[in-house]
Scaffold this active site. Structure first.
Site, PDB file in Angstrom:
ATOM      1  N   LYS A   1       0.831  -1.216   0.000  1.00  0.00           N
ATOM      2  CA  LYS A   1       0.000   0.000   0.000  1.00  0.00           C
ATOM      3  C   LYS A   1       0.864   1.265   0.000  1.00  0.00           C
ATOM      4  CE  LYS A   1      -1.209   1.780   3.833  1.00  0.00           C
ATOM      5  NZ  LYS A   1      -1.359   2.880   4.741  1.00  0.00           N
ATOM      6  N   ASN A   2       1.863   1.302   0.878  1.00  0.00           N
ATOM      7  CA  ASN A   2       2.614   2.553   1.006  1.00  0.00           C
ATOM      8  C   ASN A   2       3.531   2.828  -0.187  1.00  0.00           C
ATOM      9  OD1 ASN A   2       1.274   3.172   3.328  1.00  0.00           O
ATOM     10  ND2 ASN A   2       2.877   2.420   4.705  1.00  0.00           N
TER      11      ASN A   2
ATOM     12  N   CYS B   1      -3.907   8.332   9.545  1.00  0.00           N
ATOM     13  CA  CYS B   1      -4.102   7.726  10.858  1.00  0.00           C
ATOM     14  C   CYS B   1      -3.570   8.632  11.950  1.00  0.00           C
ATOM     15  CB  CYS B   1      -3.386   6.375  10.920  1.00  0.00           C
ATOM     16  SG  CYS B   1      -4.344   5.024  10.247  1.00  0.00           S
TER      17      CYS B   1
ATOM     18  N   ARG C   1       2.230  14.596  13.036  1.00  0.00           N
ATOM     19  CA  ARG C   1       2.889  14.145  11.815  1.00  0.00           C
ATOM     20  C   ARG C   1       3.280  15.365  10.982  1.00  0.00           C
ATOM     21  NH1 ARG C   1      -0.275   8.872   9.811  1.00  0.00           N
ATOM     22  NH2 ARG C   1       1.669   8.542   8.706  1.00  0.00           N
TER      23      ARG C   1
ATOM     24  N   ASP D   1       5.018  -0.048  11.938  1.00  0.00           N
ATOM     25  CA  ASP D   1       3.727  -0.550  11.450  1.00  0.00           C
ATOM     26  C   ASP D   1       3.447  -1.987  11.898  1.00  0.00           C
ATOM     27  OD1 ASP D   1       3.307   1.862  10.264  1.00  0.00           O
ATOM     28  OD2 ASP D   1       3.762   1.207   8.227  1.00  0.00           O
TER      29      ASP D   1
ATOM     30  N   ARG E   1      -8.552   0.458   5.243  1.00  0.00           N
ATOM     31  CA  ARG E   1      -7.649   1.399   4.560  1.00  0.00           C
ATOM     32  C   ARG E   1      -6.447   0.679   3.972  1.00  0.00           C
ATOM     33  NH1 ARG E   1      -7.019   6.979   7.780  1.00  0.00           N
ATOM     34  NH2 ARG E   1      -5.801   7.322   5.921  1.00  0.00           N
TER      35      ARG E   1
HETATM   36  C1  EPZ Z   1       5.021   6.410   6.382  1.00  0.00           C
HETATM   37  O1  EPZ Z   1       4.485   7.530   7.044  1.00  0.00           O
HETATM   38  C2  EPZ Z   1       3.888   5.416   6.265  1.00  0.00           C
HETATM   39  N1  EPZ Z   1       2.801   6.039   5.539  1.00  0.00           N
HETATM   40  C3  EPZ Z   1       3.433   4.986   7.654  1.00  0.00           C
HETATM   41  O2  EPZ Z   1       2.500   3.944   7.472  1.00  0.00           O
HETATM   42  C4  EPZ Z   1       4.614   4.460   8.441  1.00  0.00           C
HETATM   43  O3  EPZ Z   1       4.214   4.205   9.766  1.00  0.00           O
HETATM   44  C5  EPZ Z   1       5.768   5.461   8.443  1.00  0.00           C
HETATM   45  O4  EPZ Z   1       6.107   5.842   7.079  1.00  0.00           O
HETATM   46  C6  EPZ Z   1       7.041   4.921   9.082  1.00  0.00           C
HETATM   47  O5  EPZ Z   1       7.491   3.796   8.408  1.00  0.00           O
HETATM   48  C7  EPZ Z   1       2.816   6.095   4.206  1.00  0.00           C
HETATM   49  O6  EPZ Z   1       3.729   5.617   3.552  1.00  0.00           O
HETATM   50  C8  EPZ Z   1       1.659   6.724   3.543  1.00  0.00           C
HETATM   51  P1  EPZ Z   1       7.768   9.274   8.243  1.00  0.00           P
HETATM   52  P2  EPZ Z   1       5.235   8.933   7.005  1.00  0.00           P
HETATM   53  O7  EPZ Z   1       7.846  10.556   7.504  1.00  0.00           O
HETATM   54  O8  EPZ Z   1       5.929   9.067   5.705  1.00  0.00           O
HETATM   55  C9  EPZ Z   1       8.880  12.453  11.659  1.00  0.00           C
HETATM   56  C10 EPZ Z   1       0.583   2.681   7.907  1.00  0.00           C
HETATM   57  O9  EPZ Z   1       0.067   2.139   8.923  1.00  0.00           O
HETATM   58  N2  EPZ Z   1       8.783  13.491  10.627  1.00  0.00           N
HETATM   59  O10 EPZ Z   1       8.736   8.184   7.910  1.00  0.00           O
HETATM   60  O11 EPZ Z   1       4.268   9.954   7.424  1.00  0.00           O
HETATM   61  C11 EPZ Z   1       7.543  11.830  12.010  1.00  0.00           C
HETATM   62  O12 EPZ Z   1       6.837  12.602  12.940  1.00  0.00           O
HETATM   63  C12 EPZ Z   1       1.175   4.054   7.991  1.00  0.00           C
HETATM   64  O13 EPZ Z   1       0.611   2.137   6.783  1.00  0.00           O
HETATM   65  C13 EPZ Z   1       9.172  14.788  10.932  1.00  0.00           C
HETATM   66  O14 EPZ Z   1       9.583  15.086  12.060  1.00  0.00           O
HETATM   67  O15 EPZ Z   1       6.288   8.688   8.164  1.00  0.00           O
HETATM   68  C14 EPZ Z   1       7.949  10.476  12.533  1.00  0.00           C
HETATM   69  O16 EPZ Z   1       8.347  10.597  13.875  1.00  0.00           O
HETATM   70  C15 EPZ Z   1       0.902   4.760   9.257  1.00  0.00           C
HETATM   71  N3  EPZ Z   1       9.081  15.738   9.950  1.00  0.00           N
HETATM   72  C16 EPZ Z   1       9.193  10.131  11.704  1.00  0.00           C
HETATM   73  O17 EPZ Z   1       9.651  11.373  11.155  1.00  0.00           O
HETATM   74  C17 EPZ Z   1       8.640  15.456   8.696  1.00  0.00           C
HETATM   75  O18 EPZ Z   1       8.611  16.359   7.847  1.00  0.00           O
HETATM   76  C18 EPZ Z   1       8.970   9.164  10.574  1.00  0.00           C
HETATM   77  O19 EPZ Z   1       7.861   9.590   9.793  1.00  0.00           O
HETATM   78  C19 EPZ Z   1       8.258  14.140   8.392  1.00  0.00           C
HETATM   79  C20 EPZ Z   1       8.338  13.170   9.384  1.00  0.00           C
END
Ligand code: EPZ
Length: 430
Positions: A22-23, A117, A122, A305, A397
């Site tokens: 999905k991602n 979610c 985020r 995840d 989802r």
């Molecule tokens: C992706 O989210 C996935 N979503 C999430 O999957 C997954 O949990 C996550 O990556 C981690 O593997 C999609 O791909 C659509 P990140 P994303 O940016 O990209 C911080 C599921 O269940 N951060 O890797 O939003 C953030 O707060 C979902 O399928 C910043 O600080 O995650 C977090 O602590 C839920 N600033 C960390 O980085 C930013 O600009 C990692 O987030 C961006 C992120």
């Protein structure tokens, strides 16, 4: 209102086919509008988030031809560049990928701030930092992120935190910037590699995806491609853990075992047998589960995840275990629900301290988010008696035909949408 109703206690036995990731698919769909030529994407998971993004893309002018449930042809030739402020965008966090795609292609993009979610704050600061480094003016106005540039220029970008979303978004925009971009401290998740492979198949020049330094040389144009999405490692891991929790024996097919290493390692540690094949893994749980310690980390670490599913498993393992969540600060909301099924878990800031119990007891619980929802289903499958899971919208989802795949493994689970159907299930299993 749809619910899952589960009569627990059956070991899961048999084979299950895993769908596309999905991602990865969400980012690939967004990237597909970066060319005016028609792109064909196969192995698309047929889940709500994907359908919501396709709907949103159609609203901005993309021509979407769903040739079957798992294949789509997309033409971005008639896409309008700005603004993307439709209701459908708010439903999914991945709509933010349209920023990178539109900015790369048209040098202008305006996308409403994403939903998704609720698993913690985020932010998008790293995405914005990356776009600015490429020469874009970025502002947040009226709940939307607006980015524009006369020219996008390659740049050297260091990500302060490993972020899947920021890495992919910057990679997309940089693919059509002038000159060379280097992303340091990039995310290494399999879906980052899949998106890079997809963009390269459209003519982009991206190297190093899967390592923490990604190098991109911008190109002027991208072209048509046909691409098949990688298997979903989280869906696969969820079935592996469901097999373990029910003392089952399951062959999880159509996977890339390398992507499952962290998940497999934890299953071995707690006493399961895992056999790897070229494109399948078999999980056999014949002994009592043992306690362990787990910390979520960016890939190749243990995935956030899979954190709720891990906690559910350790909740019925012997001894005391800990699960530390290091990525999202609000990802233990399901623990209260699990406690109502008899779990003994205490959460102290980002650590869940789990004292294993003999078994879960069926209860009515509600899914607080996608992965936690799947984890509560696993608890229900392992529990004594009947479990009802509310708010399964979240589960839909990201899991295609979850109940059907579980039934194929011998689970007693039904999707019901009325009290009458619920009673019918109760009668059937009593
Ligand atoms: C992706 O989210 C996935 N979503 C999430 O999957 C997954 O949990 C996550 O990556 C981690 O593997 C999609 O791909 C659509 P990140 P994303 O940016 O990209 C911080 C599921 O269940 N951060 O890797 O939003 C953030 O707060 C979902 O399928 C910043 O600080 O995650 C977090 O602590 C839920 N600033 C960390 O980085 C930013 O600009 C990692 O987030 C961006 C992120």
């Amino acid at each position: 209102m749809e619910q899952y109703v589960i009569k627990g206690g059956n070991p899961l036995v048999g084979e299950v086919e895993i769908g596309g990731a999905k991602n990865a698919a969400l980012a690939i769909l967004a990237a597909s509008i970066m060319t005016d030529e028609t792109v064909t994407i196969e192995n698309l998971p047929n889940v709500r988030d994907i359908n919501a993004l396709l709907e949103a893309m159609a609203e901005i002018g993309a021509r979407i031809d769903r040739t079957d449930a798992h294949t789509v042809k997309i033409s971005g030739a008639f896409v309008k560049d700005v603004p993307v402020d439709y209701e459908s965008m708010k439903k999914i966090r991945a709509s933010y990928y349209l920023l990178g795609a539109l900015l790369g292609k048209y040098k202008r993009a305006e996308v409403i701030l994403p939903g998704g979610c609720n698993i913690g704050s985020r932010p998008m600061d790293l995405h914005i930092k990356g776009f600015r480094a490429l020469g874009a003016d970025v502002e947040i106005r009226g709940g939307a992120v607006a980015a524009s540039a006369r020219h996008l220029r390659g740049s050297h970008i260091y990500l302060d935190k490993v972020s899947v979303g920021a890495t992919i978004n910057i990679m997309m925009a940089a693919s059509m910037a002038e000159g060379k971009t280097i992303i340091e401290n990039a995310a290494k998740e399999p879906h980052v590699v899949d998106v890079a492979n997809f963009l390269n198949s459209m003519g982009a020049n991206i190297r190093g995806a899967g390592t923490d330094v990604i190098r991109i040389v911008g190109v002027e144009k991208l072209h048509r491609t046909e691409y098949s999405i990688i298997p979903d490692q989280i869906e696969a891991g969820t079935f592996m853990f469901a097999a373990a929790a029910t003392k089952g024996d399951v062959m999880v097919k159509n996977v890339i075992p390398k992507h499952l290493e962290a998940t497999t390692a934890k299953l071995l540690e707690i006493g399961c047998e895992v056999e790897e094949f070229d494109d399948a893994v078999r999980v056999v749980a014949s002994k009592p589960l043992r306690n362990t310690q787990v910390t979520t980390l960016p890939y190749p670490g243990f995935p956030t995840d899979m954190q709720p599913q891990m906690t559910v498993l350790l909740g019925i393992a012997t001894g005391v275990s800990t699960v530390t969540e290091s990525i999202f600060e609000n990802r233990f909301k399901y623990v209260d629900e699990l406690t109502r099924m008899g779990a003994a878990i205490k959460v102290e800031s980002s650590i869940a301290i789990i004292t294993g119990v003999d078994r879960y007891m069926g209860a009515r619980v509600s899914a607080p988010d996608l992965r936690a929802g799947a984890a509560l289903v696993i608890a229900g499958l392992a529990a004594e008696g009947i479990t009802i899971v509310d708010d399964i919208y979240y589960i839909q989802r990201g899991y295609e035909n979850f109940e059907g795949k579980l039934r194929g493994l011998g689970a007693q689970i039904e999707l019901v949408s009325s009290e009458k159907e619920l009673q019918k299930f109760r009668l059937k299993v009593s």
